[in-house]
Every structure is written in C-alpha cells, then in structure tokens.
Design a protein around this motif. Sequence first.
Motif, mmCIF file in Angstrom:
data_model
loop_
_atom_site.group_PDB
_atom_site.id
_atom_site.type_symbol
_atom_site.label_atom_id
_atom_site.label_comp_id
_atom_site.label_asym_id
_atom_site.label_seq_id
_atom_site.Cartn_x
_atom_site.Cartn_y
_atom_site.Cartn_z
ATOM 1 N N LYS A 1 1.462 -11.237 7.887
ATOM 2 C CA LYS A 1 1.045 -10.008 8.536
ATOM 3 C C LYS A 1 0.882 -10.169 10.040
ATOM 4 O O LYS A 1 0.432 -9.279 10.710
ATOM 5 N N SER B 1 -9.698 0.333 6.810
ATOM 6 C CA SER B 1 -8.999 -0.651 5.976
ATOM 7 C C SER B 1 -8.246 0.127 4.906
ATOM 8 O O SER B 1 -8.813 0.464 3.869
ATOM 9 N N PHE C 1 -10.208 -7.766 0.929
ATOM 10 C CA PHE C 1 -10.933 -8.871 1.546
ATOM 11 C C PHE C 1 -12.233 -8.367 2.163
ATOM 12 O O PHE C 1 -12.421 -7.163 2.379
ATOM 13 N N THR D 1 5.467 -0.967 2.777
ATOM 14 C CA THR D 1 5.875 -2.280 3.282
ATOM 15 C C THR D 1 6.395 -3.166 2.151
ATOM 16 O O THR D 1 7.191 -4.075 2.393
ATOM 17 N N GLU E 1 0.797 -6.021 0.505
ATOM 18 C CA GLU E 1 1.206 -7.278 1.125
ATOM 19 C C GLU E 1 0.048 -8.214 1.326
ATOM 20 O O GLU E 1 0.134 -9.159 2.100
ATOM 21 N N ASP F 1 -10.350 -7.357 7.325
ATOM 22 C CA ASP F 1 -8.888 -7.428 7.435
ATOM 23 C C ASP F 1 -8.476 -8.874 7.729
ATOM 24 O O ASP F 1 -8.812 -9.424 8.787
HETATM 25 N N1 LIG Z 1 -10.506 -5.389 3.862
HETATM 26 C C1 LIG Z 1 -9.180 -5.505 3.781
HETATM 27 N N2 LIG Z 1 -8.622 -6.147 2.743
HETATM 28 C C2 LIG Z 1 -7.281 -6.246 2.635
HETATM 29 N N3 LIG Z 1 -6.412 -5.750 3.543
HETATM 30 C C3 LIG Z 1 -6.902 -5.121 4.600
HETATM 31 C C4 LIG Z 1 -8.306 -4.958 4.778
HETATM 32 N N4 LIG Z 1 -8.504 -4.276 5.924
HETATM 33 C C5 LIG Z 1 -7.302 -3.999 6.443
HETATM 34 N N5 LIG Z 1 -6.327 -4.538 5.668
HETATM 35 C C6 LIG Z 1 -4.892 -4.462 5.985
HETATM 36 O O1 LIG Z 1 -4.346 -3.415 5.211
HETATM 37 C C7 LIG Z 1 -2.958 -3.637 5.066
HETATM 38 C C8 LIG Z 1 -2.552 -2.990 3.760
HETATM 39 O O2 LIG Z 1 -1.503 -3.569 3.117
HETATM 40 P P1 LIG Z 1 0.039 -3.116 3.217
HETATM 41 O O3 LIG Z 1 0.685 -3.781 2.073
HETATM 42 O O4 LIG Z 1 0.514 -3.435 4.587
HETATM 43 O O5 LIG Z 1 -0.024 -1.519 3.057
HETATM 44 P P2 LIG Z 1 0.894 -0.510 2.230
HETATM 45 O O6 LIG Z 1 0.700 -0.852 0.801
HETATM 46 O O7 LIG Z 1 0.283 0.821 2.556
HETATM 47 O O8 LIG Z 1 2.286 -0.646 2.699
HETATM 48 C C9 LIG Z 1 -2.764 -5.135 5.180
HETATM 49 O O9 LIG Z 1 -1.823 -5.373 6.155
HETATM 50 C C10 LIG Z 1 -4.110 -5.707 5.605
HETATM 51 O O10 LIG Z 1 -4.002 -6.572 6.710
#
Ligand SMILES: Nc1ncnc2c1ncn2[C@@H]1O[C@H](COP(=O)(O)OP(=O)(O)O)[C@@H](O)[C@H]1O
Length: 559
Positions: free
Chosen positions: A544, A315, A286, A50, A281, A289
């Motif tokens: 997001k 996550s 956290f 992403t 992103e 999520d």
């Molecule tokens: N505990 C968490 N902390 C941070 N992000 C989380 C957590 N749980 C789920 N997520 C989700 O994981 C996603 C990972 O980031 P993203 O940049 O979209 O993935 P990638 O790097 O694989 O493209 C985020 O959209 C976030 O909302």
Amino acid sequence: MTNMLHNNAAASNGATINGTRPAANGMMATNGAQSASSALPWVAMKFGGTSVGTAERLLAVSDIVRSQLEHCRPVLVCSAMSSVKKASGTTSLLLRAAEQALHAGGESTFLSIVDQISANHLQAAREALPNSPDLLATIQSEIQSECQKLGQFLRAIRIIDEISPKSRDIIVSTGEKLSCMVMTAVLQSRGIDAVFVNADRVIEQEFNESELNQDFYDYVARRLGEVVRDAAGRDAVPVVTGFIGPVPGSLIQAVGRGYTDLTAALVAVGLHAQEVQIWKEVDGIFTADPRKVPSARLLPSITPDEAAELTYYGSEVIHPFTMDQVIRAGVPIRIKNTFNPSGAGTIIAPVDDANECSESLISRRSFEDLKLPTAVTIKDSIIVLNIRSNRKSNSHGFLSKIFTILDRHGVIVDLITTSEIHVSMALAIDESEDLNELGVPKSLNYVVTEFGKLGTVSVLPRQVILSAVGRHMKHMVGTASKMFNVMATAGVNIEMISQGASEINISCVIAQESAIVALRAVHDRFITLLDGAAPADPAVVAVKGAASPARNGVAAGKV
Ligand SMILES: Nc1ncnc2c1ncn2[C@@H]1O[C@H](COP(=O)(O)OP(=O)(O)O)[C@@H](O)[C@H]1O
Ligand SMILES: N[C@@H](CC(=O)OP(=O)(O)O)C(=O)O
C-alpha cells in the motif's frame, strides 16, 4: 454479441445469463470446466475496486475462487476497477466525466475520460487473458460497446445540459458492468464455470424516495436471491455487479460511494449465505491505518458500530449500511486480504455487553484496558467554518437558519460545536475541486455567502479529523483527558473537540501537518494492544506504499 458472456439476456430482471461456457483456452467446451456444487452453502465474496484493478489482481481473485469451490458455493460481487486507489479509479473517472459533460467546451474532455476507462479495461483483459484469444476478442468487443454507449449517453447529457441523479447512476453503473464482465471472462479462461449477472435492473417495483427503508432492502435482497439463482442455474459461479438500480433517490446519492458492500450483504441475505466476505488489500481491520502507523495491529474482531464509525471517520473499511442487513439476518461478515487469502481476517459481529464485562474477560485483560479505544482513524480534506452571530436573532433562530442553509445546499457536516453566538463546523471537501483564496471549494461559495448574512465567517483550511473509536469507552471516565494529554505531549494543537454524539467516538480537529504525528502518538501511547491482535504484515504495508513521513512544523500545543 456472442454467447460467451451474454447469450441469454433476461431483460425482465436485468440479468444476463451464460449458456455455453468456454474452457480454459477460450474455446467452447461441453465439459471440463470447474463448477460450483449446489449442495454446498453459498458464500458471498465482495471484491473491492483495488482487488480487481489490474490483471495480476484479477488472476489472484480467480485463484481464490478456485480454492473455495471445494468448500462452498461462491457468489462474487465486484466493484469498479481501481488500479491505484479509489480516488483515481473507474467510478471517480465516471463521476468526473459526468461533470465534464455539463461544462462548456468541446466533447473532447469527457470523451478522453471514456477512452481512458476503455483503455484501462482493454489492457487488464489483454494481460489477464494471454492464452484465450476467443474470450479476449469477446470481452474486447463488450468493453468497446459499453464505452461507446457511455460516450453517447454523455453526449446526450451535454446537449440537454442537465443531469439527474438517475442519469448519474446510469453513468456510474458502467464501472461495475465492465469490471464484472472482465472478471467473468478471466474465471472462464481459467476453466471456472462463471456467469455475468447485471443487477442494474434488479429493482422492478416502483419506490419513492421516502421508501428507502428496511422493507425496500428486504425486497432487494429477495430479488437479488431470485436473479442470482436463475442466472447461476445448478452450478455456475455468478459474478454480480455491485451496482444495483434503480434505488429510490439514486444509489450514489442515497447510499453513496462504496455501495458494493451493501449489495454483497443483500446478495448474501437473499441467498441465505453462510458468510459474507469483504476482500480488500489489507489483512482486515487494524488498530489504525497500517499505511500510516507501522505498529498498527490486526483486530480479530470488531463490532458493527465500531466498524461503521471507523468508516464515517476516514478508515474506509466497510460501507456503514452493510452491517444492519447481514446482522439482522444472522450472516457473519469477514474482512479478508486478496493477497493473503489464508489469513483469518477480521470478523464483524455484535458482542453482548454483559458478557464482555464478565469476570473472565476482566481477568484476561487488565481493567484499565477496557477503557481504551479499539482503533484510531484520520479523516483528511477537512475545513472548519466558524460563524459568529451578528445577534440579529436569538440563539435558536441563529441555529435554525444555519441548518436550513446546510439543508438547502445538501452539505454534510462531520462535526459541529455550538455556543450561544458561535458555531464551528468541520466539513469534508473534495480537494480536486478548485479552491478559492481561503481554501474553500467553489461548490461551497453560496453556503459561505449565506452564512455571511448571519454573522462573521472565518475559515480554517487544511485540517483533519482524528477520531478514537471503541465500544469500551462508553461508560468510562477520563478517556478523553488521556487522549488529549497524549496529543499535548506530542505538541499537537487541537482546534475543535467533539465527544457525545456517539458514545463510542471521541473526535477532534487538528491541522493537516500534525496528522501523522498525532495519529502515531494516539495509537502508540493510548491504544493498548488487544488480546490476540497480530502486528501489521510488513508486506501489506509495503503493497500500500510507505507510511507518510511525520512532518515538522507541528503547531504548539494549547490543549
Ligand atoms: N483501520 C484500518 N484498518 C485497515 N485498513 C485501513 C484502516 N484505516 C484505513 N485503512 C486503509 O483502507 C484501505 C482499504 O482497503 P482497499 O482494499 O484499498 O479498499 P477497497 O476494498 O475499497 O478497494 C487500505 O488501503 C488501508 O490502508
Ligand atoms: N465503485 C464504487 C462502489 C464501491 O463499492 O467501491 P469499493 O468497493 O471499491 O469501495 C465506488 O468507487 O464508490
């Protein structure tokens, strides 16, 4: 093929090396491009799908790289582009094209996926390179040529009507090749001396499937170090494909989706980098999520075990194989936000248990806090299969037959509970597959039929797994009862409970419609904020997408 991105293909090691680099306007230049300094320490920067999924994001990445050139020598490792989310991104499209090639019917199904992949990359390149006509022309022809090769490969698969894991890997590798070629061109267009490094043939030695062990990873790290150093020369910024091949047993099967994190770790080890940064992103990891729990807080640090457990249970923070590689080499991992580069992010590092329980820490936090989990997570798309034995064999025979069936069909079980005559297991399913009237995907039909010979099978569709993860829960009493009390108060019915497989995780299965209510209840009433945790950045949550609304119709509690 021109000499911008690919002028010196080092066929023996799979790297393609750039000799003459263009200036910002896309014309060849002998000077003026910004280079990295070989005197500075390497920092491996991994950008997820992403983060490189659109022109705007590619440009944001190039700003980050430029800002780092004074402080370190960046090496980029990129995943395949995902403009919206991973499930609809390039790798998912490629895997779908591979499946379509095997289906009866015309070529048009898989070729239209190839066209879509080509169009996505052409659009990103066009939008990111408006003032670099030469570079744009080069990259356009590169994209078309890669997609043409992909189409031919898929046609061949359709003719032989068979796909091996290795062939599937070759198809998937196109995603990282395309994204890294576009990324390299974007960096070059902004005057950064960048070079594309294709790591899809970095493994030259023969390994069999049983050799996917630490010796193998040490070898790959060494090879990546050599290949990247060779390609980068004195001062270029290497852009390395997150796809490495040929991995014994295949990258997709043996390592699985999200493999780019592992590649970044191995690149960092091979180059003795100062740090490996996983750019995403979100601001970091956290307490839940942030898209689903508005009160989620950023964790300044987390242990490798906690990070791995969070990834296994929904996550997708970092690939679980990543941590071992860098931590044993003493390289720290930092999760950073592509859209908030100045944020400190989250550091993943081991902690010394003895130190953690030291008096000074206990005086900083209340002793009660030490019992609490670090984060809570939800894994979606779960079904539960219950098998009640027909008592034709004793309990160990019953269990061994169940595990044999799972093994034969390569089915991964997320949670399992057993009694003398009863087994319940929670499995993740691909909801894009056709589901039968019981909510079971067709690919599991054989497994369910075979279980039917051992006893009565019932299916619970549309479930999720909720897991609380935290290193402090290890030696503490009463943690599970607190968590289940919170869920009972929120009116959430629990179908299955599992604690013990991992000392740092308590998991349960609940109905999908209770997921958000339960997640927020467990987060807000069970997880106490840790020292220094920062609230979720509302802008990030907005990027997001809005948090899913809590649904009505929560089943009556019976905890
Ligand atoms: N505990 C968490 N902390 C941070 N992000 C989380 C957590 N749980 C789920 N997520 C989700 O994981 C996603 C990972 O980031 P993203 O940049 O979209 O993935 P990638 O790097 O694989 O493209 C985020 O959209 C976030 O909302
Ligand atoms: N592109 C691959 C590998 C990967 O690492 O993905 P990401 O970095 O976007 O999680 C996938 O989608 O699985």
